[in-house]
Scaffold this motif. Structure first.
Motif, PDB file in Angstrom:
ATOM      1  N   THR A   1       2.744  10.575  -1.178  1.00 17.11           N
ATOM      2  CA  THR A   1       1.327  10.525  -1.493  1.00 17.11           C
ATOM      3  C   THR A   1       0.538  10.396  -0.198  1.00 17.11           C
ATOM      4  O   THR A   1       1.104  10.218   0.871  1.00 17.11           O
ATOM      5  CB  THR A   1       1.033   9.349  -2.450  1.00 17.11           C
ATOM      6  N   ASP A   2      -0.769  10.528  -0.321  1.00 16.75           N
ATOM      7  CA  ASP A   2      -1.650  10.476   0.851  1.00 16.75           C
ATOM      8  C   ASP A   2      -2.913   9.735   0.448  1.00 16.75           C
ATOM      9  O   ASP A   2      -3.626  10.219  -0.429  1.00 16.75           O
ATOM     10  CB  ASP A   2      -1.974  11.900   1.300  1.00 16.75           C
ATOM     11  N   PRO A   3      -3.210   8.543   0.986  1.00 21.76           N
ATOM     12  CA  PRO A   3      -2.537   7.917   2.128  1.00 21.76           C
ATOM     13  C   PRO A   3      -1.139   7.420   1.775  1.00 21.76           C
ATOM     14  O   PRO A   3      -0.804   7.242   0.605  1.00 21.76           O
ATOM     15  CB  PRO A   3      -3.452   6.744   2.463  1.00 21.76           C
ATOM     16  N   GLN A   4      -0.398   7.180   2.826  1.00 28.06           N
ATOM     17  CA  GLN A   4       0.955   6.661   2.670  1.00 28.06           C
ATOM     18  C   GLN A   4       1.087   5.398   3.514  1.00 28.06           C
ATOM     19  O   GLN A   4       1.025   5.447   4.743  1.00 28.06           O
ATOM     20  CB  GLN A   4       1.986   7.693   3.119  1.00 28.06           C
ATOM     21  N   LEU A   5       1.236   4.274   2.842  1.00 30.38           N
ATOM     22  CA  LEU A   5       1.405   3.002   3.530  1.00 30.38           C
ATOM     23  C   LEU A   5       2.871   2.802   3.885  1.00 30.38           C
ATOM     24  O   LEU A   5       3.767   3.130   3.102  1.00 30.38           O
ATOM     25  CB  LEU A   5       0.919   1.857   2.646  1.00 30.38           C
ATOM     26  N   VAL A   6       3.112   2.280   5.081  1.00 26.28           N
ATOM     27  CA  VAL A   6       4.474   2.020   5.553  1.00 26.28           C
ATOM     28  C   VAL A   6       4.942   0.685   4.968  1.00 26.28           C
ATOM     29  O   VAL A   6       4.213  -0.309   5.004  1.00 26.28           O
ATOM     30  CB  VAL A   6       4.526   1.978   7.089  1.00 26.28           C
ATOM     31  N   ILE A   7       6.156   0.669   4.436  1.00 23.84           N
ATOM     32  CA  ILE A   7       6.711  -0.559   3.870  1.00 23.84           C
ATOM     33  C   ILE A   7       8.023  -0.870   4.574  1.00 23.84           C
ATOM     34  O   ILE A   7       8.883   0.016   4.716  1.00 23.84           O
ATOM     35  CB  ILE A   7       6.933  -0.428   2.356  1.00 23.84           C
ATOM     36  N   PRO A   8       8.202  -2.100   5.052  1.00 23.26           N
ATOM     37  CA  PRO A   8       9.473  -2.439   5.693  1.00 23.26           C
ATOM     38  C   PRO A   8      10.614  -2.384   4.685  1.00 23.26           C
ATOM     39  O   PRO A   8      10.483  -2.884   3.566  1.00 23.26           O
ATOM     40  CB  PRO A   8       9.242  -3.867   6.207  1.00 23.26           C
ATOM     41  N   TYR A   9      11.696  -1.760   5.062  1.00 24.36           N
ATOM     42  CA  TYR A   9      12.860  -1.595   4.188  1.00 24.36           C
ATOM     43  C   TYR A   9      13.887  -2.658   4.574  1.00 24.36           C
ATOM     44  O   TYR A   9      14.465  -2.607   5.656  1.00 24.36           O
ATOM     45  CB  TYR A   9      13.435  -0.194   4.361  1.00 24.36           C
ATOM     46  N   GLY A  10      14.057  -3.635   3.685  1.00 21.76           N
ATOM     47  CA  GLY A  10      14.886  -4.789   4.017  1.00 21.76           C
ATOM     48  C   GLY A  10      14.066  -5.930   4.584  1.00 21.76           C
ATOM     49  O   GLY A  10      14.582  -7.019   4.823  1.00 21.76           O
ATOM     50  N   GLY A  11      12.776  -5.675   4.811  1.00 23.41           N
ATOM     51  CA  GLY A  11      11.863  -6.711   5.282  1.00 23.41           C
ATOM     52  C   GLY A  11      11.212  -7.436   4.112  1.00 23.41           C
ATOM     53  O   GLY A  11      11.424  -7.104   2.941  1.00 23.41           O
ATOM     54  N   THR A  12      10.399  -8.406   4.415  1.00 24.95           N
ATOM     55  CA  THR A  12       9.801  -9.256   3.396  1.00 24.95           C
ATOM     56  C   THR A  12       8.570  -8.609   2.775  1.00 24.95           C
ATOM     57  O   THR A  12       7.703  -8.089   3.480  1.00 24.95           O
ATOM     58  CB  THR A  12       9.410 -10.616   4.011  1.00 24.95           C
ATOM     59  N   VAL A  13       8.522  -8.658   1.448  1.00 26.43           N
ATOM     60  CA  VAL A  13       7.378  -8.173   0.679  1.00 26.43           C
ATOM     61  C   VAL A  13       6.955  -9.284  -0.280  1.00 26.43           C
ATOM     62  O   VAL A  13       7.791  -9.851  -0.984  1.00 26.43           O
ATOM     63  CB  VAL A  13       7.732  -6.894  -0.109  1.00 26.43           C
ATOM     64  N   ARG A  14       5.666  -9.585  -0.306  1.00 29.05           N
ATOM     65  CA  ARG A  14       5.121 -10.620  -1.187  1.00 29.05           C
ATOM     66  C   ARG A  14       4.209  -9.949  -2.213  1.00 29.05           C
ATOM     67  O   ARG A  14       3.256  -9.250  -1.846  1.00 29.05           O
ATOM     68  CB  ARG A  14       4.341 -11.652  -0.378  1.00 29.05           C
ATOM     69  N   VAL A  15       4.523 -10.140  -3.485  1.00 24.81           N
ATOM     70  CA  VAL A  15       3.771  -9.545  -4.579  1.00 24.81           C
ATOM     71  C   VAL A  15       3.096 -10.694  -5.327  1.00 24.81           C
ATOM     72  O   VAL A  15       3.745 -11.439  -6.063  1.00 24.81           O
ATOM     73  CB  VAL A  15       4.698  -8.738  -5.516  1.00 24.81           C
ATOM     74  N   ASP A  16       1.803 -10.834  -5.107  1.00 28.28           N
ATOM     75  CA  ASP A  16       1.023 -11.937  -5.663  1.00 28.28           C
ATOM     76  C   ASP A  16       0.269 -11.433  -6.882  1.00 28.28           C
ATOM     77  O   ASP A  16      -0.813 -10.850  -6.762  1.00 28.28           O
ATOM     78  CB  ASP A  16       0.065 -12.479  -4.593  1.00 28.28           C
ATOM     79  N   GLY A  17       0.847 -11.650  -8.065  1.00 34.24           N
ATOM     80  CA  GLY A  17       0.245 -11.151  -9.286  1.00 34.24           C
ATOM     81  C   GLY A  17      -1.125 -11.733  -9.582  1.00 34.24           C
ATOM     82  O   GLY A  17      -2.079 -10.980  -9.808  1.00 34.24           O
ATOM     83  N   PRO A  18      -1.268 -13.057  -9.608  1.00 29.90           N
ATOM     84  CA  PRO A  18      -2.575 -13.630  -9.926  1.00 29.90           C
ATOM     85  C   PRO A  18      -3.688 -13.157  -9.006  1.00 29.90           C
ATOM     86  O   PRO A  18      -4.829 -12.947  -9.443  1.00 29.90           O
ATOM     87  CB  PRO A  18      -2.330 -15.140  -9.793  1.00 29.90           C
ATOM     88  N   ALA A  19      -3.381 -12.969  -7.716  1.00 30.96           N
ATOM     89  CA  ALA A  19      -4.406 -12.527  -6.752  1.00 30.96           C
ATOM     90  C   ALA A  19      -4.472 -11.005  -6.642  1.00 30.96           C
ATOM     91  O   ALA A  19      -5.351 -10.482  -5.942  1.00 30.96           O
ATOM     92  CB  ALA A  19      -4.137 -13.129  -5.382  1.00 30.96           C
ATOM     93  N   ARG A  20      -3.541 -10.293  -7.299  1.00 31.71           N
ATOM     94  CA  ARG A  20      -3.463  -8.822  -7.215  1.00 31.71           C
ATOM     95  C   ARG A  20      -3.380  -8.374  -5.754  1.00 31.71           C
ATOM     96  O   ARG A  20      -4.099  -7.475  -5.325  1.00 31.71           O
ATOM     97  CB  ARG A  20      -4.666  -8.163  -7.904  1.00 31.71           C
TER      98      ARG A  20
END
Length: 348
Positions: A323-342
């Motif tokens: 897709t475009d834009p395409q955000l870079v995501i670390p693979y094996g790195g830390t990702v925080r998914v904060d549902g209440p704060a979206r």
């Protein structure tokens, strides 16, 4: 397996290897490739270094493995980026020297068929980066999308948290890379619609794993780079996105169902699902057909997740993948998914 670690980051002025671990399309379609190289130099201050198979269509798996080894072994190369994807990188994996790559860890950027290398590096203890190929993202007509450019800059040169943001404007329709006129104008974009959240009543933080769904299916079939001890994936954040081949909702469901039957899908605490590609030269969908394809895929994913991981937090249409834009995501790195704060925050 111990958690992957982040390799040292490059700095402006450093040399960066440009490889074609899958297809040698730079040799066939030089316009977006040369534009991407120019932007690496002028906008990021990096000096791209090519290898024998970078522009070679039909290169052998051994030739591509040799390029990967040469790039990682060279202490003067500070990062590695893929030119584009393809469909046979899985044949390169058995030829790679894991100890050489582990001993010379450096950031690798790629996606699509490069899911193979991302998973390989992950299992070698190296955090890599899902996104930012030379021909597609760096070689985008007009200019790089600002959100892509900012995300790539942060992933290349900085460490620490980076908050992902939904696209303000995005596009799905491509133009002919062989036509010079393609690159003189900004692509048509449409207003962003934000992300869609499911089970967003909690905060999940974990290391990421996944990639292009079709490639993960191939890796599962070949039993390559998938941990046999599935507890390795407990509590992690699953990254999934589909390619320009636009697999049907049925195929998407079956792949996820089979991941569930293997006992894999239910290990993850959250799923980030990339915005699906809904247009291609082979299937130039109009707006209604495109919306139907995206909706059908979402329902397929929900159906599989309800069956195998009903409590997982899910975020649809995240701006990564094809897709475009395409955000870079670390693979094996830390990702925080904060549902209440979206909010979604990654650690570069």
């Amino acid at each position: 397996m111990s958690s992957p670690s982040y390799p040292p980051k490059p700095s402006p002025g450093d040399r960066i290897a440009v490889l074609s671990p899958s297809s040698g399309l730079p040799g066939l379609l030089p316009l977006p490739y040369e534009l991407g190289l120019e932007r690496l130099r002028e906008e990021y201050g990096l000096e791209p270094v090519e290898y024998p198979a970078t522009r070679k269509m039909g290169s052998t798996p051994q030739e591509r493995a040799d390029d990967i080894h040469a790039a990682f072994a060279d202490p003067g190369i500070k990062a590695v980026i893929a030119s584009i994807g393809g469909d046979d990188q899985i044949t390169v994996l058995p030829l790679l020297d894991r100890e050489l790559i582990r001993a010379n860890a450096k950031p690798f950027f790629g996606m699509s068929d490069n899911t193979n290398l991302l998973a390989y590096l992950h299992n070698s203890g190296v955090v890599a980066f899902h996104g930012a190929r030379v021909m597609c993202e760096l070689g985008r007509p007009g200019a790089m999308h600002p959100q892509t450019a900012e995300s790539l800059r942060a992933a290349l040169f900085t460490s620490g948290p980076y908050e992902l943001r939904p696209a303000e404007r995005w596009r799905d329709v491509d133009r002919d890379w062989a036509d010079p006129a393609t690159f003189g104008v900004e692509p048509e974009t449409r207003p962003g619609t934000g992300w869609t959240w499911v089970n967003a009543d909690r905060v999940v933080e974990g290391r990421s794993w996944g990639g292009c769904l079709e490639i993960l299916g191939w890796l599962l079939m070949a039993d390559r780079e998938i941990a046999h001890d599935l507890s390795e994936y407990d509590g992690r954040v699953l990254l999934l996105e589909t390619s320009e081949e636009m697999p049907s909702a049925t195929e998407v469901f079956r792949t996820l169902r089979n991941m569930g039957e293997r006992g894999l899908l239910q290990r993850f605490s959250a799923l980030l699902m990339g915005r699906p590609k809904t247009w291609s030269f082979e299937r130039p969908n109009g707006p209604e057909e495109a919306a139907r394809h995206a909706s059908d895929q979402r329902e397929a994913v929900l159906s599989a997740m309800r069956a195998y991981a009903p409590d997982a937090t899910i975020v649809f249409d995240v701006d990564f993948g094809h897709t475009d834009p395409q955000l870079v995501i670390p693979y094996g790195g830390t990702v925080r998914v904060d549902g209440p704060a979206r909010r979604i925050t990654v650690t570069y």
